[in-house]
Design a protein around this motif. Structure first.
Motif, PDB file in Angstrom:
ATOM      1  N   ASP A  95      39.195  -7.602  53.855  1.00  0.00           N
ATOM      2  CA  ASP A  95      37.829  -8.049  54.102  1.00  0.00           C
ATOM      3  C   ASP A  95      36.807  -6.950  53.827  1.00  0.00           C
ATOM      4  O   ASP A  95      35.609  -7.206  53.834  1.00  0.00           O
ATOM      5  CB  ASP A  95      37.669  -8.514  55.557  1.00  0.00           C
ATOM      6  CG  ASP A  95      38.556  -9.702  55.871  1.00  0.00           C
ATOM      7  OD1 ASP A  95      38.734 -10.558  54.981  1.00  0.00           O
ATOM      8  OD2 ASP A  95      39.088  -9.753  56.989  1.00  0.00           O
ATOM      9  N   GLY A  96      37.265  -5.728  53.595  1.00  0.00           N
ATOM     10  CA  GLY A  96      36.349  -4.620  53.320  1.00  0.00           C
ATOM     11  C   GLY A  96      35.538  -4.194  54.530  1.00  0.00           C
ATOM     12  O   GLY A  96      34.421  -3.715  54.409  1.00  0.00           O
ATOM     13  N   ASN A  97      36.070  -4.346  55.719  1.00  0.00           N
ATOM     14  CA  ASN A  97      35.372  -3.980  56.959  1.00  0.00           C
ATOM     15  C   ASN A  97      36.092  -2.846  57.663  1.00  0.00           C
ATOM     16  O   ASN A  97      37.291  -2.685  57.534  1.00  0.00           O
ATOM     17  CB  ASN A  97      35.319  -5.175  57.919  1.00  0.00           C
ATOM     18  CG  ASN A  97      34.555  -6.333  57.338  1.00  0.00           C
ATOM     19  OD1 ASN A  97      33.489  -6.155  56.768  1.00  0.00           O
ATOM     20  ND2 ASN A  97      35.117  -7.521  57.444  1.00  0.00           N
ATOM     21  N   ALA A 121      35.063   3.864  56.780  1.00  0.00           N
ATOM     22  CA  ALA A 121      35.742   5.100  56.390  1.00  0.00           C
ATOM     23  C   ALA A 121      37.242   4.881  56.280  1.00  0.00           C
ATOM     24  O   ALA A 121      37.805   4.008  56.939  1.00  0.00           O
ATOM     25  CB  ALA A 121      35.467   6.200  57.411  1.00  0.00           C
ATOM     26  N   GLY A 122      37.868   5.712  55.458  1.00  0.00           N
ATOM     27  CA  GLY A 122      39.325   5.730  55.428  1.00  0.00           C
ATOM     28  C   GLY A 122      39.862   6.333  56.708  1.00  0.00           C
ATOM     29  O   GLY A 122      40.741   5.782  57.358  1.00  0.00           O
ATOM     30  N   GLU A 144      40.326   5.270  48.560  1.00  0.00           N
ATOM     31  CA  GLU A 144      39.621   4.691  47.424  1.00  0.00           C
ATOM     32  C   GLU A 144      38.817   3.478  47.861  1.00  0.00           C
ATOM     33  O   GLU A 144      39.183   2.785  48.801  1.00  0.00           O
ATOM     34  CB  GLU A 144      40.621   4.256  46.347  1.00  0.00           C
ATOM     35  CG  GLU A 144      41.458   5.392  45.789  1.00  0.00           C
ATOM     36  CD  GLU A 144      42.434   4.892  44.745  1.00  0.00           C
ATOM     37  OE1 GLU A 144      42.024   4.105  43.882  1.00  0.00           O
ATOM     38  OE2 GLU A 144      43.604   5.292  44.821  1.00  0.00           O
ATOM     39  N   ASP A 145      37.719   3.232  47.146  1.00  0.00           N
ATOM     40  CA  ASP A 145      36.891   2.040  47.347  1.00  0.00           C
ATOM     41  C   ASP A 145      36.540   1.811  48.813  1.00  0.00           C
ATOM     42  O   ASP A 145      36.598   0.691  49.314  1.00  0.00           O
ATOM     43  CB  ASP A 145      37.577   0.792  46.776  1.00  0.00           C
ATOM     44  CG  ASP A 145      37.790   0.901  45.276  1.00  0.00           C
ATOM     45  OD1 ASP A 145      36.914   1.477  44.598  1.00  0.00           O
ATOM     46  OD2 ASP A 145      38.818   0.403  44.784  1.00  0.00           O
ATOM     47  N   SER A 146      36.193   2.878  49.503  1.00  0.00           N
ATOM     48  CA  SER A 146      35.811   2.798  50.906  1.00  0.00           C
ATOM     49  C   SER A 146      34.441   3.434  51.078  1.00  0.00           C
ATOM     50  O   SER A 146      34.026   4.255  50.257  1.00  0.00           O
ATOM     51  CB  SER A 146      36.836   3.513  51.788  1.00  0.00           C
ATOM     52  OG  SER A 146      38.087   2.846  51.720  1.00  0.00           O
ATOM     53  N   GLY A 149      35.234   8.479  52.538  1.00  0.00           N
ATOM     54  CA  GLY A 149      36.656   8.823  52.511  1.00  0.00           C
ATOM     55  C   GLY A 149      37.127   9.249  53.882  1.00  0.00           C
ATOM     56  O   GLY A 149      37.848   8.539  54.570  1.00  0.00           O
ATOM     57  N   ILE A 150      36.667  10.429  54.299  1.00  0.00           N
ATOM     58  CA  ILE A 150      37.011  10.954  55.611  1.00  0.00           C
ATOM     59  C   ILE A 150      35.714  11.354  56.286  1.00  0.00           C
ATOM     60  O   ILE A 150      34.984  12.204  55.776  1.00  0.00           O
ATOM     61  CB  ILE A 150      37.974  12.146  55.509  1.00  0.00           C
ATOM     62  CG1 ILE A 150      39.270  11.688  54.827  1.00  0.00           C
ATOM     63  CG2 ILE A 150      38.254  12.741  56.874  1.00  0.00           C
ATOM     64  CD1 ILE A 150      40.223  12.793  54.478  1.00  0.00           C
ATOM     65  N   ALA A 151      35.403  10.714  57.403  1.00  0.00           N
ATOM     66  CA  ALA A 151      34.144  10.962  58.116  1.00  0.00           C
ATOM     67  C   ALA A 151      34.405  11.867  59.311  1.00  0.00           C
ATOM     68  O   ALA A 151      35.270  11.583  60.139  1.00  0.00           O
ATOM     69  CB  ALA A 151      33.539   9.646  58.583  1.00  0.00           C
TER      70      ALA A 151
END
Length: 165
Positions: A95-97, A121-122, A144-146, A149-151
């Motif tokens: 879902d990209g959430n 974030a990943g 990827e595609d997030s 990456g790392i927050a």
């Protein structure tokens, strides 16, 4: 006196916890998993069942979940350096959430994952006001595609000993 001391030491040793492996697999049996028979079918269940100091080994496959890591554990892909599709351990948000790994504890290690399609974030490592985030390691993982990456954030708190490799 020596006998009493030995008895107390033995009793204390019997109650000492030993780090256990939690094994996660999205399919059972999983012929691509070197870790053994799965004890859980998703990562969050393994984190919930783990004790501080445990290692959670995640077998190759695709996992569609967001994981809250609220205790000191090591979460590692069964084949952390894998490049072949059948051997990769992937977290994908269809879902990209959200966030793949939301780290809310000290002493966490995340190793060897492919993370894809998370809007926030990943991996998120945050230290809110008055809290310190320490000894968090993220290595051999690709995001990827997030959204991020790392927050890393220290909203009034502090972060130290965070290693990204």
């Amino acid at each position: 006196m020596l006998v009493a001391t030995a008895a107390l030491l033995a009793a204390g040793a019997a109650g000492t916890a030993v780090a256990q492996d939690q094994i996660v697999s999205d399919t059972q049996p999983n012929p691509n998993c070197d870790a053994g028979t799965a004890t859980h079918d998703d990562i969050q269940d393994a984190v919930d069942a783990a004790s501080a100091g445990d290692t959670i080994v995640v077998c190759p496959g695709e996992y569609q979940e967001s994981v809250v890591v609220d205790k000191s554990v090591r979460i590692v892909a069964d084949k952390p350096g894998a490049t072949a599709a059948a051997d990769r351990t992937v977290l994908r948000d269809v879902d990209g959430n959200g966030t793949a790994f939301d780290v809310q504890a000290n002493g966490v290690s995340i190793e060897g994952f492919s993370i894809d399609n998370y809007s926030t974030a990943g991996v998120n490592v945050a230290a809110p006001s008055g809290v310190s985030g320490t000894d968090v390691n993220v290595n051999r993982s690709a995001v990827e595609d997030s959204g991020t990456g790392i927050a890393l954030s220290a909203d009034g708190g502090s972060l130290s000993g965070v290693t990204l490799d």
